[in-house]
Write a protein that holds these residues in place. Structure first.
Motif, PDB file in Angstrom:
ATOM      1  N   ASP A 181      13.548  24.195 -15.889  1.00 25.22           N
ATOM      2  CA  ASP A 181      12.099  24.115 -15.765  1.00 25.22           C
ATOM      3  C   ASP A 181      11.457  25.420 -16.211  1.00 25.22           C
ATOM      4  O   ASP A 181      11.990  26.512 -15.971  1.00 25.22           O
ATOM      5  CB  ASP A 181      11.708  23.861 -14.306  1.00 25.22           C
ATOM      6  N   ASP A 184       6.331  27.946 -13.061  1.00 23.71           N
ATOM      7  CA  ASP A 184       5.096  27.207 -12.800  1.00 23.71           C
ATOM      8  C   ASP A 184       3.870  28.112 -12.664  1.00 23.71           C
ATOM      9  O   ASP A 184       2.804  27.672 -12.237  1.00 23.71           O
ATOM     10  CB  ASP A 184       5.242  26.334 -11.546  1.00 23.71           C
ATOM     11  N   CYS A 304       6.612  23.696 -21.198  1.00 29.84           N
ATOM     12  CA  CYS A 304       5.324  24.352 -20.956  1.00 29.84           C
ATOM     13  C   CYS A 304       4.142  23.474 -21.360  1.00 29.84           C
ATOM     14  O   CYS A 304       2.990  23.913 -21.302  1.00 29.84           O
ATOM     15  CB  CYS A 304       5.261  25.678 -21.718  1.00 29.84           C
ATOM     16  N   LYS A 359       5.355  17.395 -21.702  1.00 33.08           N
ATOM     17  CA  LYS A 359       5.983  17.642 -20.403  1.00 33.08           C
ATOM     18  C   LYS A 359       6.874  16.474 -19.999  1.00 33.08           C
ATOM     19  O   LYS A 359       7.978  16.669 -19.477  1.00 33.08           O
ATOM     20  CB  LYS A 359       4.909  17.871 -19.333  1.00 33.08           C
TER      21      LYS A 359
END
Length: 384
Positions: A181, A184, A304, A359
Motif C-alpha cells: 500500500d 495514506d 497513489c 486505486k
C-alpha cells in the motif's frame, strides 16, 4: 515455511527486482514465514543492514558477471535448512552458482526471470545476445530446466520468453506481482515534496520515476512532452531515478534541442517519503518503455491513485487498459504524445474517475500480499 532468496544484489539503485524482493520478503515475514537472503554484495554496504530479513552478503564479487566463489559452498552448507529457494534474475553468477549446488539437492528452487528473457534484448543488442548464446546451453538453460517452476509476472512475459532461445525448457508458472500500500498521508507527503522542491509549486507535474536507461524510453518522453507542453505553461516534466549508464547528459542536450530544458526537472534517485511525495504531487505517471516485464513503479503510481501513461511494451498494459486506469499506446514518440494528450484532455470529473479506477486496479491486481500468497501457493503445488 522456511524460504531462502538468492539474488545478485539488493542495492536499491538496481531497480524493480531489488524493490520487489524487499517488499515480498517483508510481506512473507508478516505472514509468518521465515525468510533469509543471500546476495553477492559487499557486506559493508549500508543497504545490507537495512534489509527487512536476515541478509547474508558474500561479496565483494568480480566484474559485471559478479563471480563469487563463496556462493556454491555456502549453499552446499546451508540450503538444506530451507523448504524452498527463490532465485531472482539471470545472466549473473548467482543463478548458475546456485544451480551448481541446488541441482544435486532435494531442496526445490524457483526462478524469477524478471523480464530477462524478453526478445527485445535480442533485437536491440544482437552482439550481447550472441554472447549469451555461447553461455546459454551450458548454464542458464540448465538453471531454467531444473527449476521446479520458472515464475513470470504475467501471461505476456511468459509467452515472450519462449521466443528468445530455441533451446528452452521450463515448467512455467504465472504469479501475481506488485507492491505494498502507498502511505495514506498523501496530502502531507505532497506538501513535503513541494517544500523540498519549491520551484515545482503551482506546476502540473507529469512524473517519470525509474532508472534512466535506453529501454525505458526517456528520449521518447522528452520528444513527446515537447509536442504537448505548449498546451499549458504550467506543465512540468519531472524525471527522477538513478542513471547507471550516464545517459542523462545526452538527454539534457535533447531537451535543449527540443526547446524545453526549463520545462524538465531532473531530481536524481528518490526514496522514502520524498519518492511517495513525488507520486502524490504529480497528476499522472508516464513510463513509455520499450521493454518492461511488470513495472513496480506503475503499481506504486496506481496505489497513489495516479493515471498511468504507459506503452504496450509494459507487460501489464492489458490490465491497465481493461480497468481504464490509464492510457496505453505504442512505444514511439507518436504513441507517447497521444497518451499525454489524452491525459490533458480529461475534464475534472473524468480525471477523478480514472484516479479512482487506478486505486481499484492496484487493490484488485497488484497488492503485494496477493503476490506473496501466490508465491507460497506455487511452492506448495510444486514441492513434491
Amino acid at each position: 515455511m522456511r524460504i531462502l532468496r538468492v539474488i545478485s544484489s539488493i542495492d536499491p539503485t538496481g531497480g524493480g527486482p531489488m524493490e520487489a524482493a524487499r517488499k515480498v520478503d517483508t510481506t512473507l515475514k508478516h505472514l509468518g514465514h521465515h525468510i533469509e537472503l543471500v546476495c553477492l554484495d559487499d557486506p559493508n554496504a549500508n543497504f545490507i543492514s537495512d534489509y527487512p530479513v536476515k541478509a547474508h552478503a558474500l561479496g565483494p564479487s568480480k566484474g559485471s558477471y559478479q563471480y563469487n566463489k563463496k556462493l556454491t559452498p555456502w549453499l552446499d552448507k546451508n540450503a538444506d535448512s530451507f523448504d524452498a529457494v527463490i532465485i531472482d534474475g539471470l545472466w549473473q553468477y548467482h543463478s548458475f552458482g546456485a544451480w551448481r549446488s541446488l541441482a544435486k539437492k532435494n531442496v526445490p528452487y524457483f526462478i524469477f526471470t524478471h523480464g530477462m528473457l524478453d526478445p527485445w534484448f535480442k533485437k536491440t543488442y544482437p552482439l550481447k545476445h550472441l554472447k549469451k548464446w555461447l553461455y546459454w546451453p551450458w548454464a542458464e538453460y540448465k538453471v531454467l530446466r531444473d527449476a521446479k517452476a520458472v515464475l513470470f509476472t504475467c501471461e505476456d512475459e511468459k509467452i515472450l520468453a519462449r521466443q528468445t532461445f530455441w533451446l528452452y525448457r521450463a515448467n512455467e508458472a504465472v504469479t501475481a506481482f506488485g507492491t505494498a500500500d502507498a502511505p495514506d498521508r498523501g496530502a502531507y507527503l505532497s506538501k513535503n515534496f513541494l517544500e523540498t522542491y519549491p520551484e515545482l509549486n503551482g506546476k502540473r507535474l507529469l512524473l517519470y520515476l525509474s532508472r534512466i536507461h535506453e529501454k525505458k524510453g526517456c528520449d521518447l518522453l522528452i520528444k513527446a512532452f515537447a509536442k504537448a507542453a505548449y498546451q499549458d505553461v504550467s506543465l512540468q516534466l519531472v524525471i527522477a531515478g538513478p542513471d547507471q549508464t550516464d545517459w542523462s547528459p545526452t538527454l539534457k542536450i535533447l531537451a535543449e534541442q527540443q526547446g524545453i530544458s526549463d520545462r524538465i526537472s531532473w531530481l536524481g534517485m528518490l526514496s522514502g517519503d520524498i519518492k511517495w511525495g513525488a507520486f502524490y504531487a504529480a497528476e499522472a505517471f508516464c513510463l513509455p518503455s520499450h521493454q518492461e516485464n511488470f513495472g513496480i513503479v506503475v503499481a506504486e503510481a496506481l496505489a497513489c491513485g495516479k493515471p498511468v501513461l504507459i506503452s504496450n511494451k509494459v507487460n501489464i498494459w492489458r490490465e491497465i487498459e481493461s480497468d481504464k486506469a490509464g492510457f496505453v499506446d505504442d512505444d514511439t514518440v507518436e504513441g507517447t504524445t497521444r497518451n499525454i494528450n489524452r491525459w490533458l484532455a480529461l475534464n475534472p470529473t473524468s480525471y477523478a474517475d480514472m484516479s479512482e479506477k487506478a486505486k481499484q486496479c492496484f487493490a484488485q491486481r497488484f497488492h503485494i500480499r496477493r503476490a506473496a500468497e501466490r508465491m507460497i501457493e506455487i511452492i506448495k503445488e510444486n514441492n513434491h
